[in-house]
Design a protein around this motif. Structure first.
Motif, PDB file in Angstrom:
ATOM      1  N   THR A   1       0.840  -1.199   0.000  1.00  0.00           N
ATOM      2  CA  THR A   1       0.000   0.000   0.000  1.00  0.00           C
ATOM      3  C   THR A   1       0.874   1.248   0.000  1.00  0.00           C
ATOM      4  N   LYS A   2       0.389   2.248  -0.718  1.00  0.00           N
ATOM      5  CA  LYS A   2       1.068   3.541  -0.760  1.00  0.00           C
ATOM      6  C   LYS A   2       0.294   4.538   0.097  1.00  0.00           C
ATOM      7  N   PRO A   3       0.941   5.499   0.709  1.00  0.00           N
ATOM      8  CA  PRO A   3       2.400   5.700   0.729  1.00  0.00           C
ATOM      9  C   PRO A   3       3.102   4.649   1.574  1.00  0.00           C
ATOM     10  N   ASP A   4       4.423   4.583   1.430  1.00  0.00           N
ATOM     11  CA  ASP A   4       5.187   3.577   2.155  1.00  0.00           C
ATOM     12  C   ASP A   4       5.060   3.773   3.662  1.00  0.00           C
ATOM     13  N   PRO A   5       5.192   2.660   4.404  1.00  0.00           N
ATOM     14  CA  PRO A   5       5.049   2.750   5.866  1.00  0.00           C
ATOM     15  C   PRO A   5       6.121   3.642   6.483  1.00  0.00           C
ATOM     16  N   MET A   6       5.702   4.343   7.527  1.00  0.00           N
ATOM     17  CA  MET A   6       6.663   5.120   8.308  1.00  0.00           C
ATOM     18  C   MET A   6       7.301   4.279   9.396  1.00  0.00           C
ATOM     19  N   MET A   7       6.510   3.301   9.921  1.00  0.00           N
ATOM     20  CA  MET A   7       7.027   2.469  11.002  1.00  0.00           C
ATOM     21  C   MET A   7       6.292   1.138  10.989  1.00  0.00           C
ATOM     22  N   ILE A   8       7.016   0.067  11.362  1.00  0.00           N
ATOM     23  CA  ILE A   8       6.436  -1.268  11.512  1.00  0.00           C
ATOM     24  C   ILE A   8       6.893  -1.792  12.868  1.00  0.00           C
ATOM     25  N   GLU A   9       5.928  -2.261  13.660  1.00  0.00           N
ATOM     26  CA  GLU A   9       6.259  -2.731  15.008  1.00  0.00           C
ATOM     27  C   GLU A   9       5.689  -4.121  15.230  1.00  0.00           C
ATOM     28  N   TRP A  10       6.468  -4.945  15.943  1.00  0.00           N
ATOM     29  CA  TRP A  10       6.044  -6.287  16.336  1.00  0.00           C
ATOM     30  C   TRP A  10       5.801  -6.300  17.852  1.00  0.00           C
ATOM     31  N   ASN A  11       4.718  -6.988  18.287  1.00  0.00           N
ATOM     32  CA  ASN A  11       4.512  -7.198  19.726  1.00  0.00           C
ATOM     33  C   ASN A  11       3.842  -8.543  19.933  1.00  0.00           C
ATOM     34  N   TRP A  12       4.087  -9.122  21.065  1.00  0.00           N
ATOM     35  CA  TRP A  12       3.542 -10.438  21.423  1.00  0.00           C
ATOM     36  C   TRP A  12       3.451 -10.545  22.941  1.00  0.00           C
ATOM     37  N   ASN A  13       2.922 -11.658  23.365  1.00  0.00           N
ATOM     38  CA  ASN A  13       2.737 -11.913  24.804  1.00  0.00           C
ATOM     39  C   ASN A  13       1.872 -10.812  25.420  1.00  0.00           C
ATOM     40  N   ASP A  14       0.707 -10.594  24.716  1.00  0.00           N
ATOM     41  CA  ASP A  14      -0.289  -9.610  25.179  1.00  0.00           C
ATOM     42  C   ASP A  14       0.302  -8.211  25.277  1.00  0.00           C
ATOM     43  N   GLY A  15       1.224  -7.910  24.357  1.00  0.00           N
ATOM     44  CA  GLY A  15       1.795  -6.581  24.289  1.00  0.00           C
ATOM     45  C   GLY A  15       2.914  -6.319  25.253  1.00  0.00           C
ATOM     46  N   GLU A  16       3.241  -7.326  26.062  1.00  0.00           N
ATOM     47  CA  GLU A  16       4.327  -7.115  27.020  1.00  0.00           C
ATOM     48  C   GLU A  16       5.682  -7.045  26.304  1.00  0.00           C
TER      49      GLU A  16
ATOM     50  N   LYS B   1      -1.587   7.736   5.965  1.00  0.00           N
ATOM     51  CA  LYS B   1      -3.042   7.655   5.940  1.00  0.00           C
ATOM     52  C   LYS B   1      -3.617   6.953   7.160  1.00  0.00           C
ATOM     53  N   GLY B   2      -2.802   6.241   7.913  1.00  0.00           N
ATOM     54  CA  GLY B   2      -3.314   5.542   9.070  1.00  0.00           C
ATOM     55  C   GLY B   2      -2.488   4.325   9.392  1.00  0.00           C
ATOM     56  N   SER B   3      -3.090   3.382  10.124  1.00  0.00           N
ATOM     57  CA  SER B   3      -2.372   2.169  10.526  1.00  0.00           C
ATOM     58  C   SER B   3      -3.291   0.970  10.416  1.00  0.00           C
ATOM     59  N   SER B   4      -2.658  -0.205  10.389  1.00  0.00           N
ATOM     60  CA  SER B   4      -3.390  -1.476  10.393  1.00  0.00           C
ATOM     61  C   SER B   4      -2.503  -2.525  11.031  1.00  0.00           C
ATOM     62  N   TRP B   5      -3.124  -3.641  11.476  1.00  0.00           N
ATOM     63  CA  TRP B   5      -2.369  -4.692  12.150  1.00  0.00           C
ATOM     64  C   TRP B   5      -2.871  -6.050  11.710  1.00  0.00           C
ATOM     65  N   LEU B   6      -2.034  -7.057  11.942  1.00  0.00           N
ATOM     66  CA  LEU B   6      -2.375  -8.442  11.604  1.00  0.00           C
ATOM     67  C   LEU B   6      -1.762  -9.348  12.652  1.00  0.00           C
ATOM     68  N   ILE B   7      -2.607 -10.288  13.161  1.00  0.00           N
ATOM     69  CA  ILE B   7      -2.138 -11.294  14.107  1.00  0.00           C
ATOM     70  C   ILE B   7      -1.636 -12.487  13.302  1.00  0.00           C
ATOM     71  N   ILE B   8      -0.358 -12.816  13.474  1.00  0.00           N
ATOM     72  CA  ILE B   8       0.272 -13.930  12.757  1.00  0.00           C
ATOM     73  C   ILE B   8       0.644 -14.988  13.787  1.00  0.00           C
ATOM     74  N   THR B   9       0.149 -16.205  13.599  1.00  0.00           N
ATOM     75  CA  THR B   9       0.399 -17.301  14.526  1.00  0.00           C
ATOM     76  C   THR B   9       1.546 -18.148  14.004  1.00  0.00           C
ATOM     77  N   LEU B  10       2.535 -18.387  14.858  1.00  0.00           N
ATOM     78  CA  LEU B  10       3.680 -19.230  14.511  1.00  0.00           C
ATOM     79  C   LEU B  10       3.429 -20.622  15.040  1.00  0.00           C
ATOM     80  N   THR B  11       3.499 -21.646  14.163  1.00  0.00           N
ATOM     81  CA  THR B  11       3.236 -23.041  14.526  1.00  0.00           C
ATOM     82  C   THR B  11       4.384 -23.901  14.038  1.00  0.00           C
ATOM     83  N   PRO B  12       4.516 -25.132  14.641  1.00  0.00           N
ATOM     84  CA  PRO B  12       5.518 -26.070  14.116  1.00  0.00           C
ATOM     85  C   PRO B  12       5.101 -26.555  12.731  1.00  0.00           C
TER      86      PRO B  12
END
Length: 740
Positions: free
Chosen positions: A432-447, A495-506
């Motif tokens: 998506t344009k414009p290009d992202p200004m920042m990308i952040e990862w969080n897990w463990n309920d945001g801790e 223009k704003g932000s969006s998020w996606l929950i990605i699950t890591l599995t074996p």
């Protein structure tokens, strides 16, 4: 009387006229030219009513008079002519140059007071002589240098009159001012011979090289002019031209330049220049070079030098080359409804053509360098291709994407896997344009949270930007069970932000892998089975083929030879053998049986017609019948023995090298009406025959049979089957068959 009067009157009149006549010239001497060495020349002088003495003078000097016609004082001179008519001609013999001069004829006055006659004008006797020498200075070849003036001098010596000189070049009269002069020959005492000279001044040009100049010398003594020739050797600077091996020059083509130079002298040196910059190492007349697009419009110059000067030739190249982009199309992102412009520019030779298309479509949108959207809508979003084309080369294309600015849309999978213990790579991608200004990862309920471009402990996040979008990858080293959880990827842009929950599995084995393994295993199994079936059928076919061939060989014997069948039948028994022959056969059998198996032949050694054998089975008794190693069989009242020993010579050998003799159960009756029974019997017979381990230890029975035979031989008893003669008479060659 009258006649005498008339004669007297006439005489008186003639005397009166004579007495009153005056002497005069009827013909005076005339000027004349003669060639030296001429045999005779005559100067005429005719006088009428001559009274006085006639005198000839030369240059005012008296030669003689008519009183001495022979002119004894002057050799070669004499006065000749008919005096009665007044001829007093002066004759000169063997004309020489000294005879040249002015001659005069005079008649002195008579006794009656006449005046002296003098011829006028004086007669000029000209003794002409051709030049004795004609030459051109510096002949036959005169060296000259182009552009430097030279003089060509032609001389005609000791001629009378002086010679006239004319110059010719290639048979054409040379115009211009040639300096002509004459002078008295210095070696001529008479002063009557002259030397002539003509000097032609020219400035040689390239065209004068090897030109021939001819000097024509002529005077009155010649009918054809004398000629003198000189050849010009003009030394000139090289004339240079450049030849190219290809008419059309393309990029990456090996082109040969030839510097063609002609000059005098021919010894030359060469130098090559590219845009007036000397090319090192290029000192030959030939230059080879692989062309590139940078050579287009470049001027190559060849300089050739000899002893005279140096000259040069130039050529400007027109190199055809493939198109390449000078301005690449760039991705653009605008707000909905705004204007969007994509530009590209390309260079090539010939000039490239530009075409804009949308990826996946052949429709041409524009042929200009600019592709413009006045009002961008959702349908305009996509990838557009700018294609540059040059005839004779492949097309060059580059892409640009048109996007509408919006909130980031994450296009990664929401479930991703990794093998336990490996490094996990969790992908988060957006285009998506414009290009992202920042990308952040969080897990463990945001801790736990991690910004792209940073790292701690086993976790790190890296960002990569491509033409198609922006990607952030979360790396987890040495993954364990506690790492298999949900991770949140959040992206911000203008223009704003969006998020996606990605699950890591074996990772588990994918179903497609199972399918591939099953298909491969089945294919291998089917292939092995097919090979085994083919081998089995091949062996069975070869076995049957061998049986058929051996039977056919024996059937093809002579049909008319009935005696042959009788002899074969007789050989089935030992009736005709002597005791010594029988003992020899027994010894041969024992030797054969005790020999190693590897020395025994694998071919049919004892072939006996099968049909004959079958006929004998029902007629032989238990003693004489050819036995085989098999169990006893009972056929009604007739008992057949199969365990009696028989000499290997009389047995049909089955071709099994591991057996001493054939093993064949005599279970088949000669005639069967029921096909099913016959087929079943044949099946049992085949199974028994094909069993190579069906061997029995019958040593004892062999010894009993041998002893019994020896006793019969000693007692003179001979077993004669009843059916032998009958079978012999009824058998024909057509009934013979080989039991293979």
């Amino acid at each position: 009387m009258t006649t005498l009067k008339m004669f007297f009157v006439l005489f008186l009149m003639a005397f009166t006229l004579k007495a009153s006549a005056v002497q005069q010239f009827a013909k005076q001497p005339a000027s004349i030219q003669v060639v030296i060495g001429l045999e005779r020349v005559v100067l005429e002088c005719v006088i009428t009513d001559k009274i006085g003495e006639l005198i000839w003078l030369k240059d005012g000097q008296i030669l003689g008079s008519d009183l001495d016609p022979g002119l004894s004082g002057v050799p070669r001179y004499s006065i000749i002519g008919d005096i009665s008519i007044g001829e007093f001609n002066l004759q000169i013999e063997d004309v020489v140059l000294a005879d040249d001069g002015h001659y005069e004829c005079q008649v002195l006055a008579g006794t009656q007071g006449e005046t002296t006659l003098r011829s006028s004008p004086l007669a000029k006797l000209t003794v002409i002589r051709p030049p004795i020498s004609v030459s051109v200075d510096n002949s036959p070849t005169l060296s000259a240098v182009e552009g430097k003036a030279i003089s060509l001098t032609c001389r005609g010596l000791q001629g009378n009159p002086p010679a006239q000189i004319t110059w010719y070049r290639d048979e054409q009269v040379v115009g211009g001012a040639a300096a002509y002069s004459t002078e008295v020959s210095p070696n001529d005492a008479s002063g009557k011979l002259h030397d002539a000279k003509s000097v032609l001044t020219i400035t040689p040009t390239l065209n004068d090289d090897a030109a021939i100049y001819v000097c024509h010398v002529i005077n009155d003594a010649l009918n054809e002019p004398y000629k003198a020739i000189i050849d010009l050797d003009v030394q000139y600077a090289p004339v240079v031209s450049i030849e190219i091996s290809h008419e059309i020059i393309k990029e990456n083509m090996l082109v040969t330049f030839n510097c063609v130079a002609t000059g005098n002298p021919n010894a030359m040196s060469y130098a090559w220049y590219r845009n007036d910059v000397i090319m090192s190492g290029a000192t030959e007349a030939q230059l080879e070079r692989t062309m590139s697009k940078n050579d287009n419009g470049v001027t190559f110059k060849c300089v050739a030098m000899n002893a005279v000067d140096s000259r040069e030739a130039t050529v400007t190249l027109n190199v055809h080359f493939a198109p390449f982009f000078t301005t690449y199309p760039e991705d653009i992102s605008v707000d909905y409804g705004e204007q969007a412009i994509i530009e590209c520019a390309a260079d090539g030779n010939p000039k490239p053509t530009i075409k804009w298309t949308r990826l996946g479509s052949r429709a041409t949108l524009s042929t200009m360098n600019r592709l413009q959207f006045d009002n961008v809508k959702d349908g305009d979003v996509g990838i557009y291709m700018c294609t540059a084309t040059v005839t004779g080369f492949g097309a060059e294309a580059h892409y640009a994407r048109v996007d509408i600015n919006g909130i980031p849309i994450i296009e990664s999978k929401d479930v991703q896997c990794v093998e336990p213990g490996d490094t996990a790579q969790i992908d988060c991608f957006t285009d998506t344009k414009p290009d992202p200004m920042m990308i952040e990862w969080n897990w463990n309920d945001g801790e736990e949270h991690l910004e792209t471009g940073s790292a701690f402990e086993r976790f790190s996040a890296q960002k990569s930007t491509t033409k198609h979008g922006v990607r952030s990858i979360l790396y987890i080293e040495e993954t364990s069970d506690e790492d298999f959880r949900a991770y949140n990827c959040t992206i911000w842009n203008e223009k704003g932000s969006s998020w996606l929950i990605i699950t890591l599995t074996p990772c588990e084995m994918d179903m497609i892998i199972f399918i591939i393994i099953g298909v491969v295993s089945s294919s291998v199994f089917i292939l092995v089975a097919a090979v085994m079936v083919i081998i089995c059928f091949k062996r069975r076919y070869n076995r049957r083929k061998k049986l058929t061939l051996n039977e056919e060989e024996e059937v093809d014997d002579d049909e008319d030879d009935e005696k042959k069948s009788v002899e074969i039948i007789k050989r089935l028994s030992d009736y005709d053998l002597t005791k010594e022959e029988k003992e020899r056969k027994y010894r041969e059998y024992n030797n054969y049986k005790n020999s190693p198996e590897s020395t025994r032949s694998s071919h049919d050694r004892y072939a006996v017609p099968t049909k004959i054998m079958r006929k004998r089975w029902n007629s032989w008794d238990s003693y004489d019948r050819p036995p085989s190693r098999g169990a006893r069989q009972n056929y009604g009242s007739y008992s057949r023995r199969h365990n009696d020993y028989v000499d290997p010579e009389y047995l049909p050998y089955r071709g099994r090298s591991r057996h001493d003799c054939a093993e064949r159960p005599r279970t088949l009756p000669r005639y069967r009406d029921d096909d099913k029974i016959r087929n079943a019997d044949y099946q049992r017979y085949s199974e028994y025959r094909n069993n190579k381990y069906n061997k029995r230890d019958d040593k004892l029975k062999e010894r009993e049979w041998i002893k019994k035979r020896e006793d019969d031989v000693e007692s003179g008893r001979k077993a004669e089957p009843d059916d032998v003669s009958k079978h012999s008479t009824e058998s024909t060659h057509g009934n013979l068959a080989t039991d293979v």
